[in-house]
Motif scaffolding. Sequence first.
Motif, PDB file in Angstrom:
ATOM      1  N   PHE A   1       0.839  -1.201   0.000  1.00 14.28           N
ATOM      2  CA  PHE A   1       0.000   0.000   0.000  1.00 14.28           C
ATOM      3  C   PHE A   1       0.873   1.249   0.000  1.00 14.28           C
ATOM      4  O   PHE A   1       0.632   2.190  -0.767  1.00 14.28           O
ATOM      5  N   VAL A   2       1.873   1.267   0.864  1.00 12.56           N
ATOM      6  CA  VAL A   2       2.755   2.436   0.972  1.00 12.56           C
ATOM      7  C   VAL A   2       3.509   2.674  -0.332  1.00 12.56           C
ATOM      8  O   VAL A   2       3.722   3.818  -0.773  1.00 12.56           O
ATOM      9  N   VAL A   3       3.930   1.608  -0.995  1.00 12.16           N
ATOM     10  CA  VAL A   3       4.725   1.748  -2.225  1.00 12.16           C
ATOM     11  C   VAL A   3       3.837   2.074  -3.426  1.00 12.16           C
ATOM     12  O   VAL A   3       4.159   2.950  -4.260  1.00 12.16           O
ATOM     13  N   LEU A   4       2.712   1.383  -3.537  1.00  8.20           N
ATOM     14  CA  LEU A   4       1.906   1.499  -4.746  1.00  8.20           C
ATOM     15  C   LEU A   4       1.035   2.742  -4.772  1.00  8.20           C
ATOM     16  O   LEU A   4       0.777   3.294  -5.857  1.00  8.20           O
ATOM     17  N   VAL A   5       0.547   3.178  -3.622  1.00  6.32           N
ATOM     18  CA  VAL A   5      -0.370   4.326  -3.621  1.00  6.32           C
ATOM     19  C   VAL A   5       0.291   5.575  -4.197  1.00  6.32           C
ATOM     20  O   VAL A   5      -0.288   6.242  -5.073  1.00  6.32           O
ATOM     21  N   PRO A   6       1.476   5.974  -3.779  1.00  2.00           N
ATOM     22  CA  PRO A   6       2.062   7.162  -4.411  1.00  2.00           C
ATOM     23  C   PRO A   6       2.374   6.947  -5.896  1.00  2.00           C
ATOM     24  O   PRO A   6       2.238   7.870  -6.714  1.00  2.00           O
ATOM     25  N   VAL A   7       2.790   5.731  -6.258  1.00  3.99           N
ATOM     26  CA  VAL A   7       3.048   5.453  -7.671  1.00  3.99           C
ATOM     27  C   VAL A   7       1.759   5.558  -8.472  1.00  3.99           C
ATOM     28  O   VAL A   7       1.695   6.199  -9.547  1.00  3.99           O
ATOM     29  N   LEU A   8       0.698   4.935  -7.955  1.00  6.69           N
ATOM     30  CA  LEU A   8      -0.584   5.017  -8.640  1.00  6.69           C
ATOM     31  C   LEU A   8      -1.104   6.440  -8.680  1.00  6.69           C
ATOM     32  O   LEU A   8      -1.702   6.883  -9.676  1.00  6.69           O
ATOM     33  N   GLY A   9      -0.866   7.186  -7.609  1.00  2.00           N
ATOM     34  CA  GLY A   9      -1.301   8.588  -7.600  1.00  2.00           C
ATOM     35  C   GLY A   9      -0.585   9.402  -8.661  1.00  2.00           C
ATOM     36  O   GLY A   9      -1.201  10.231  -9.362  1.00  2.00           O
ATOM     37  N   MET A  10       0.725   9.163  -8.807  1.00  2.00           N
ATOM     38  CA  MET A  10       1.486   9.896  -9.832  1.00  2.00           C
ATOM     39  C   MET A  10       0.998   9.502 -11.227  1.00  2.00           C
ATOM     40  O   MET A  10       0.786  10.373 -12.096  1.00  2.00           O
ATOM     41  N   CYS A  11       0.819   8.216 -11.418  1.00  2.00           N
ATOM     42  CA  CYS A  11       0.318   7.763 -12.713  1.00  2.00           C
ATOM     43  C   CYS A  11      -1.069   8.316 -13.005  1.00  2.00           C
ATOM     44  O   CYS A  11      -1.409   8.687 -14.134  1.00  2.00           O
TER      45      CYS A  11
END
Length: 877
Positions: free
Chosen positions: A140-150
């Motif tokens: 969750f910690v890793v993917l959420v900011p990545v998904l948010g940027m995408c």
Amino acid sequence: MFWTRWIVLLLWWWEAATATAASGQYQQPRQGDPRADPHQQRSPPPVEPLDFGFVPAAVYDTHAYYEPGTIGILFHMVHAFLYIVQPNSFPKDLIIKVIQQNMGGLKFEEWRKPDNVVLLLEGAYYELGFLVCATVGVLFVVLVPVLGMCFCVCRCCENCGGEMHQRQRKNADCRRGFFTTTLIATTITIILGVLVAYAANHNLSSHIKSTRRFINTNIRDLKTFANNTPAQIEYMTAQYTTVKNKVLSELDNIGPLLGGRIHSQLEKEVVPSLDTALRMAGTMRETKEALESVSSSLQILQEGTDALKDSLSTERASLSNTLSDPACTNGAVSPSCNAIRATLFQLGVNADFSKLADVDFALENVNTVLKTDLSNIIQKGYTSFNDTPRLVKEQTKNIIGALPRVKGMLDKIGSEINGFAKMFPVEASLANFTIFLNQGQKNIESYYAQIDQIDFYRWIGCVAVLCMVVLILSFNILGLLCGTCGYDKQATPTSRGCLSNTGGNLLMAGVGFSFIFAWVLMAIVTTLFVVGGNVEKILCEPLASRQLFQIIDTPFLVHPAKKNFLPGMLFQNPNIDLTLGSMYRECYDNNGLYHALQLETMFNINSFLNRTVYNKDLAKVLENVQVDIQDITLLEQEGRDNLINFANAGIGIIDYEAYLAEVNKGTTLVDLLTFATDLEAQADQLPRGALENALKGHASSVRQIHREVVIPMEQAMSTLSQSIKQLQKTSKDLPVKVTNILSAIDASEYLISNNASHVVKQETRNYVQSLVGYFKQYTDWVHNSLTAEVAQCKPISNIVDSMEIVACSFIADSVNTFWFGLGLCSILLLPSIIISIKLAKFYRRMDTEDVFEDSSPYSDTLFRFPRASAPPICADC
């Protein structure tokens, strides 16, 4: 730890010193000792209980109990969630193996060994729930900011819903209502999560201040423990005076006490024999009275019999003359006269007491026997026997003379106890311990301000974290309010109002902040979850169930050569069977520190028990007891002769059968009253005249004879019957009875003359045992006091319980409840993002909209197609 060792040494000394007093016990003859007669042995009499009072009790203020109240419901919810995540039981064996491996100096490379790999796998299996949840949190910690940027880049390219165009659909209102309802429910749930986290944050801050109360009461209890222990030991030392005074009093009254014991032992045989002789003396007096009664009654009956014969003979002759009257020859009267004449023979005497022999010879013999006062002689025997305590007192003056020496010996034991107590600086050590507690309390109190400051910063940090969620909630709530209030069904997507457009923009702002804060929140939640959850499962739960003590108390856990950890640390002797769990249980029950630390197994007190200073001295004093009671005479020869003369007084040769045979006869041949009544009835059948009156006169004369002669004779016969029966009962086996009495008295005198020495030795031994019993009472009382009343170690268990309450109930439960609420918010931010994006399409003003145009010259709607159209320019927007 110096002060604890002084306390331990003092408690050991006290048990040893009191056991010294108990070691002076009088040596009992063994079972195989020829001096011990099993037929004569009896259990010693119970020792008089001594009153030692009560040891001054310490009152402790700490109540190590915590009830969380309403927030406890949240705590239970968190515990239930942790049980779902980690349902496995506490891995006691696994932890023990890991500790033993690490204690052996296991290097990192050695973890590749199969046994160690198995331990790692077992640990991973136990932590499987936490590992899965932690993995999800990390993703969750890793993917959420990545998904948010995408997501941001995608929307900037007018994809992922970034195109400001909304297609018109028939179910648009239904979809908008569904998204609105779902977002409201999600927002409310997030609000509840914020409230749960805030309640946990506030609960932690409020109870951090309550920790001071536990610290103050526990330190105060330790001071009470340190201050009361010397007073309790001094009280027990002072109670030795009670035993000493009681023993001296017993020795000072050795005559009455020992004499009373000898008297009590002999009276079981002596007193019954004397009582039987005394009852026989009473029987003598009763026999005299009975003989006198027989003699007087017999005289009255003999005289009455003569008088009755004369009276009846005269009345019979007179009645016969009356019946000879010519009137009786009359034919009508003649049958009655003949009937009366036929009964004249009944007027005669039946019993003849003149043939009975008198009892004057027996009465004379009994009177001669009674000239000797047998009761007085027997009372002299009682007096002689009851004078045993005085004889013993006169013959034990040497014991009373030895009292100063015995008192000196007892004083010496007391001096040894006091001297041994002064060898250890207990009061100084406890005073130093009190100073240490005061200084420690001051040091702890000096950190209160820093703790409050740190807690304030922590509270601010937690509130700041919650404000992130509140900020997102604010955008969602405002977006829902503006969008719902500004939404117009008649407006096209390109002509929506400013309020509706503002609501959609606020929702999208909430989405943006969700992407910014969600991964930060989840990182905090994951960290607190892994730490707090494991603290709860590995520390708090086993501490509450005391399984943690079982790990610490595992034999050879710390070192292969050291069995137990606690005694090895306290006494440098790991072989003592003392565990932390047993010590905690004893202290929890508020027992003494002596029993909790099992000091009786550590210190060898046999050397003190083998000291026989008191035993030898007292034995030497009492070996000089010489009591001679052979001069006691229970029955003088005069009394013996008196009993024999009574047995030979002639009571047994009286002809009791002849007496009873005459007494059982009637005085006359016929009942005179019945005869008189029948005579009157016959007279009433005759014609009136002189004959009738004469017959009635004779009836009156018969009644007078019965009244004046027969009635006194009947009374004398009743008295004679009772006396004869009493004498018959007394005379039955009278010589045998007297012989038995004399034999019993002879046996008692033989017991006194020949077995008195054995009785004296036996009772002297019992007397010494009673003296030793007072010391035994004292040692038992001291042991029980040391076990349950002296140096009660409740403060130790209170410290453990207080630490558990502070660490687990105050901190761990609050932290776990905080991440539980915050984690709920973080997880629900994902559906909130999706729903907000979907719902914002229905509130924001679009750049283009669908416009339907005709594709044929016909006006059939089946051939109409939508196309994008720019909205009109609105000056107000």
